[in-house]
Design a protein around this motif. Structure first.
Motif, PDB file in Angstrom:
ATOM      1  N   ASN A 253       0.814  -1.228   0.099  1.00 17.16           N
ATOM      2  CA  ASN A 253      -0.070   0.147   0.141  1.00 17.16           C
ATOM      3  C   ASN A 253       0.969   1.103   0.115  1.00 17.16           C
ATOM      4  O   ASN A 253       0.259   2.578  -0.064  1.00 17.16           O
ATOM      5  N   CYS A 254       2.145   1.012   0.098  1.00 15.24           N
ATOM      6  CA  CYS A 254       3.012   2.337   0.031  1.00 15.24           C
ATOM      7  C   CYS A 254       2.830   3.163  -1.169  1.00 15.24           C
ATOM      8  O   CYS A 254       2.992   2.671  -2.355  1.00 15.24           O
ATOM      9  N   ILE A 255       2.628   4.473  -0.952  1.00 13.86           N
ATOM     10  CA  ILE A 255       2.494   5.554  -2.179  1.00 13.86           C
ATOM     11  C   ILE A 255       3.545   6.138  -2.615  1.00 13.86           C
ATOM     12  O   ILE A 255       3.519   7.254  -3.225  1.00 13.86           O
ATOM     13  N   SER A 256       4.668   6.045  -1.918  1.00 11.09           N
ATOM     14  CA  SER A 256       5.980   6.748  -2.094  1.00 11.09           C
ATOM     15  C   SER A 256       5.804   7.952  -1.993  1.00 11.09           C
ATOM     16  O   SER A 256       6.336   9.027  -2.692  1.00 11.09           O
ATOM     17  N   CYS A 257       4.996   8.538  -0.771  1.00 13.69           N
ATOM     18  CA  CYS A 257       4.912  10.126  -0.586  1.00 13.69           C
ATOM     19  C   CYS A 257       6.296  10.666  -0.014  1.00 13.69           C
ATOM     20  O   CYS A 257       6.029  11.775  -0.348  1.00 13.69           O
ATOM     21  N   GLY A 258       7.091   9.813   0.368  1.00 17.18           N
ATOM     22  CA  GLY A 258       8.457  10.396   1.165  1.00 17.18           C
ATOM     23  C   GLY A 258       7.864  10.934   2.514  1.00 17.18           C
ATOM     24  O   GLY A 258       9.259  11.613   2.982  1.00 17.18           O
ATOM     25  N   VAL A 259       6.944  10.817   3.034  1.00 20.02           N
ATOM     26  CA  VAL A 259       6.790  11.407   4.629  1.00 20.02           C
ATOM     27  C   VAL A 259       7.817  10.729   5.446  1.00 20.02           C
ATOM     28  O   VAL A 259       8.285  11.419   6.218  1.00 20.02           O
ATOM     29  N   CYS A 260       8.082   9.408   5.196  1.00 18.46           N
ATOM     30  CA  CYS A 260       8.796   8.556   6.121  1.00 18.46           C
ATOM     31  C   CYS A 260      10.482   9.315   6.036  1.00 18.46           C
ATOM     32  O   CYS A 260      10.957   9.304   6.817  1.00 18.46           O
ATOM     33  N   GLU A 261      10.450   9.600   4.617  1.00 19.96           N
ATOM     34  CA  GLU A 261      12.231  10.083   4.349  1.00 19.96           C
ATOM     35  C   GLU A 261      11.947  11.592   4.948  1.00 19.96           C
ATOM     36  O   GLU A 261      13.214  11.618   5.571  1.00 19.96           O
ATOM     37  N   PRO A 276      13.962   5.105   3.857  1.00 17.54           N
ATOM     38  CA  PRO A 276      12.960   3.828   4.311  1.00 17.54           C
ATOM     39  C   PRO A 276      12.168   3.807   3.039  1.00 17.54           C
ATOM     40  O   PRO A 276      11.667   2.574   3.100  1.00 17.54           O
ATOM     41  N   ALA A 277      11.534   4.671   2.076  1.00 18.05           N
ATOM     42  CA  ALA A 277      10.675   4.391   1.116  1.00 18.05           C
ATOM     43  C   ALA A 277      11.086   3.262   0.321  1.00 18.05           C
ATOM     44  O   ALA A 277      10.428   2.237  -0.222  1.00 18.05           O
ATOM     45  N   ALA A 278      12.591   3.282  -0.206  1.00 20.29           N
ATOM     46  CA  ALA A 278      13.118   2.171  -0.969  1.00 20.29           C
ATOM     47  C   ALA A 278      13.064   0.925  -0.600  1.00 20.29           C
ATOM     48  O   ALA A 278      12.979   0.067  -1.045  1.00 20.29           O
ATOM     49  N   LEU A 279      13.354   1.182   0.987  1.00 13.78           N
ATOM     50  CA  LEU A 279      13.336  -0.370   1.672  1.00 13.78           C
ATOM     51  C   LEU A 279      12.205  -0.935   2.089  1.00 13.78           C
ATOM     52  O   LEU A 279      12.152  -1.990   1.981  1.00 13.78           O
ATOM     53  N   ILE A 280      11.102  -0.054   2.226  1.00  9.60           N
ATOM     54  CA  ILE A 280       9.655  -0.681   2.061  1.00  9.60           C
ATOM     55  C   ILE A 280       9.498  -1.276   0.832  1.00  9.60           C
ATOM     56  O   ILE A 280       8.852  -2.348   0.853  1.00  9.60           O
ATOM     57  N   ALA A 281       9.917  -0.559  -0.445  1.00  4.90           N
ATOM     58  CA  ALA A 281       9.457  -1.446  -1.631  1.00  4.90           C
ATOM     59  C   ALA A 281      10.227  -2.761  -1.588  1.00  4.90           C
ATOM     60  O   ALA A 281       9.864  -3.569  -2.329  1.00  4.90           O
ATOM     61  N   GLU A 319       4.174   9.173  10.972  1.00  5.01           N
ATOM     62  CA  GLU A 319       2.999   9.857  10.144  1.00  5.01           C
ATOM     63  C   GLU A 319       2.902   9.096   8.845  1.00  5.01           C
ATOM     64  O   GLU A 319       2.241   9.824   8.010  1.00  5.01           O
ATOM     65  N   CYS A 320       3.200   7.823   8.575  1.00  5.31           N
ATOM     66  CA  CYS A 320       2.974   7.202   7.401  1.00  5.31           C
ATOM     67  C   CYS A 320       1.602   7.291   6.961  1.00  5.31           C
ATOM     68  O   CYS A 320       0.502   6.751   7.791  1.00  5.31           O
ATOM     69  N   PRO A 321       0.924   7.597   6.099  1.00  7.38           N
ATOM     70  CA  PRO A 321      -0.427   7.861   5.743  1.00  7.38           C
ATOM     71  C   PRO A 321      -1.239   6.332   5.541  1.00  7.38           C
ATOM     72  O   PRO A 321      -2.378   6.371   5.342  1.00  7.38           O
ATOM     73  N   ARG A 322      -0.191   5.646   4.994  1.00  5.72           N
ATOM     74  CA  ARG A 322      -0.862   4.036   4.778  1.00  5.72           C
ATOM     75  C   ARG A 322      -0.580   3.154   5.895  1.00  5.72           C
ATOM     76  O   ARG A 322      -1.176   1.948   5.813  1.00  5.72           O
ATOM     77  N   GLY A 323      -0.400   3.908   7.138  1.00  8.30           N
ATOM     78  CA  GLY A 323      -0.380   2.993   8.264  1.00  8.30           C
ATOM     79  C   GLY A 323       0.762   1.854   8.512  1.00  8.30           C
ATOM     80  O   GLY A 323       0.524   0.893   9.326  1.00  8.30           O
ATOM     81  N   ASP A 325       4.106   0.509   9.794  1.00  7.14           N
ATOM     82  CA  ASP A 325       4.969   0.644  10.857  1.00  7.14           C
ATOM     83  C   ASP A 325       6.378   0.542  10.414  1.00  7.14           C
ATOM     84  O   ASP A 325       7.162  -0.519  10.122  1.00  7.14           O
ATOM     85  N   VAL A 326       6.996   1.774   9.741  1.00 12.00           N
ATOM     86  CA  VAL A 326       8.121   1.794   8.774  1.00 12.00           C
ATOM     87  C   VAL A 326       9.211   1.468   9.742  1.00 12.00           C
ATOM     88  O   VAL A 326      10.223   0.378   9.208  1.00 12.00           O
ATOM     89  N   GLY A 327       9.497   1.876  10.991  1.00 12.21           N
ATOM     90  CA  GLY A 327      10.561   1.700  11.696  1.00 12.21           C
ATOM     91  C   GLY A 327      10.520   0.039  12.150  1.00 12.21           C
ATOM     92  O   GLY A 327      11.754  -0.500  12.074  1.00 12.21           O
TER      93      GLY A 327
HETATM   94  S1  SF4 Z   1       5.341   7.233   4.774  1.00 12.90           S
HETATM   95 FE1  SF4 Z   1       4.337   5.201   4.343  1.00 12.90          FE
HETATM   96  S2  SF4 Z   1       3.312   5.405   2.321  1.00 12.90           S
HETATM   97 FE2  SF4 Z   1       4.817   7.110   2.347  1.00 12.90          FE
HETATM   98  S3  SF4 Z   1       6.728   6.735   1.239  1.00 12.90           S
HETATM   99 FE3  SF4 Z   1       7.069   6.184   3.584  1.00 12.90          FE
HETATM  100  S4  SF4 Z   1       6.071   3.980   3.656  1.00 12.90           S
HETATM  101 FE4  SF4 Z   1       5.428   4.733   1.928  1.00 12.90          FE
END
Ligand code: SF4
Ligand code: FES
Length: 340
Positions: A253-261, A276-281, A319-323, A325-327
């Protein structure tokens, strides 16, 4: 605050703006981190990335607008752009938390413009920076000590009594900062931290997208395609049970918004960390039972600027908008790389 109470109230939208100078704009390759160069040897991320630093004018601009019940910060910016200042630049597309194009910093917290409700972010004018310091109409911050000194001097002049400390305490707040009953407060908006600013609230996300792409975010399943007797590609499917789907469904569900970055203090260092966005992907495919390139993927992130650079601060989860838990996902990747 209830939506009825909000009706007809004003809010100050304070925006950090940037206008590039066309005649001085230049592009140059540079590493914003002293560690960026060291990672280049064995890393797929370091060598081809460039960050642009564009010269221009930074300034802060306040807009006072009437707030309608239920409005988001994006609604306010659209209202400003349509009715007050068409030069204001920001990015958005879906308006519903789906496309991930409108990440900014609101009151210092990276988030999406379209999901941020005004009532959640407006701060009373008398306590605008959380420290009790106030900001006058010209945008200058006045500290408590400066205000006290000014008030002490004013009260001693007015009363003729230099020991009248009670008077000084009572007039502690400058009249200019007294919130009016119709004031909802102030919202401070800045570009997403850790990304080069192109104009106003628009940042360059090329670096993040390149980092995601370099980790090959697509399914690497069986490379032998099923064929029919006459050599044509046959229909085939990869079966997966609900338990296997559950392992990566949320990550997809990650939308690559960059909020985590933007929240990550290590990513703000530039090329020192793929982010983190690349690592989540990457984690999304590592956890997919249909993908058979797990070892290759773990190797790709086991670099100095890969998962090794994560300091487990966990600000990325807030604050990940898709919920997601990136950490926690970063921690799981660290364990998998270590135990492979
Ligand atoms: S904040 Fe969440 S949705 Fe946005 S890039 Fe990071 S992991 Fe993906
Ligand atoms: S405009 Fe698409 S996520 Fe906010």
């Amino acid at each position: 605050m209830s939506e009825d109470v909000m009706h007809g109230m004003n809010a100050v939208i304070r925006i950090q703006r940037f206008t590039p100078s066309p005649e001085r704009e230049h592009h140059r390759r540079h590493s914003s981190s002293p560690f960026g160069g060291k990672a280049r040897g064995g890393s797929p991320f370091g060598s081809s990335l460039s960050r642009r630093r564009i010269r221009g004018k930074h300034f802060t601009q306040d807009y006072t607008i009437e707030i309608l019940p239920g409005q988001t910060v994006l609604d306010c910016l659209l209202s400003i752009k349509r009715n007050i200042d068409p030069t204001l630049a920001f990015r958005y597309s879906c308006g519903h938390g789906i496309c991930g194009s409108d990440a900014v910093s609101i009151n210092g917290t990276p988030t999406l413009l379209c999901t941020a409700k005004i009532e959640d972010y407006a701060k009373p004018k008398s306590n605008q920076n959380g420290n009790g310091d106030a900001i006058d109409d010209k945008g200058f911050r006045t500290t408590k000590s400066a205000e006290n000194a000014a008030n002490n001097s004013a009260s001693s002049t007015d009363s003729g009594d230099s020991n009248s400390s009670d008077n000084a305490d009572e007039s502690n707040e400058s009249p200019i900062n007294q919130p009016s009953p119709s004031d909802l407060g102030i919202i401070e908006i800045a570009p997403l931290p850790g990304f080069p600013v192109l104009r106003d609230l628009i940042v360059d996300i090329d670096q993040m997208m390149n980092q995601i792409k370099k980790l090959e975010p697509y399914l690497k399943a069986d490379d032998k395609l099923a064929t029919t007797k006459d050599g044509k590609i046959d229909m085939f499917e990869y079966l997966q049970n609900p338990e296997e789907l559950k392992r990566y469904e949320l990550l997809s569900n990650c939308i690559s918004c960059g909020v985590c970055e933007g929240s990550c203090p290590v990513y703000a260092g530039g090329e020192a960390f793929i982010g983190p966005a690349a690592l989540i992907a990457q984690s999304r495919f590592i956890n997919d039972s249909r993908d058979n390139a797990t070892n290759e993927r773990l190797d790709a992130i086991a670099t100095a600027d890969g998962i090794t650079a994560c300091q487990s601060v966990r600000a990325c989860s807030r604050e990940c908008p898709r919920g997601i838990d990136v950490g926690e996902e970063m921690w799981k990747l660290t364990e998998r790389v270590k135990n492979r």
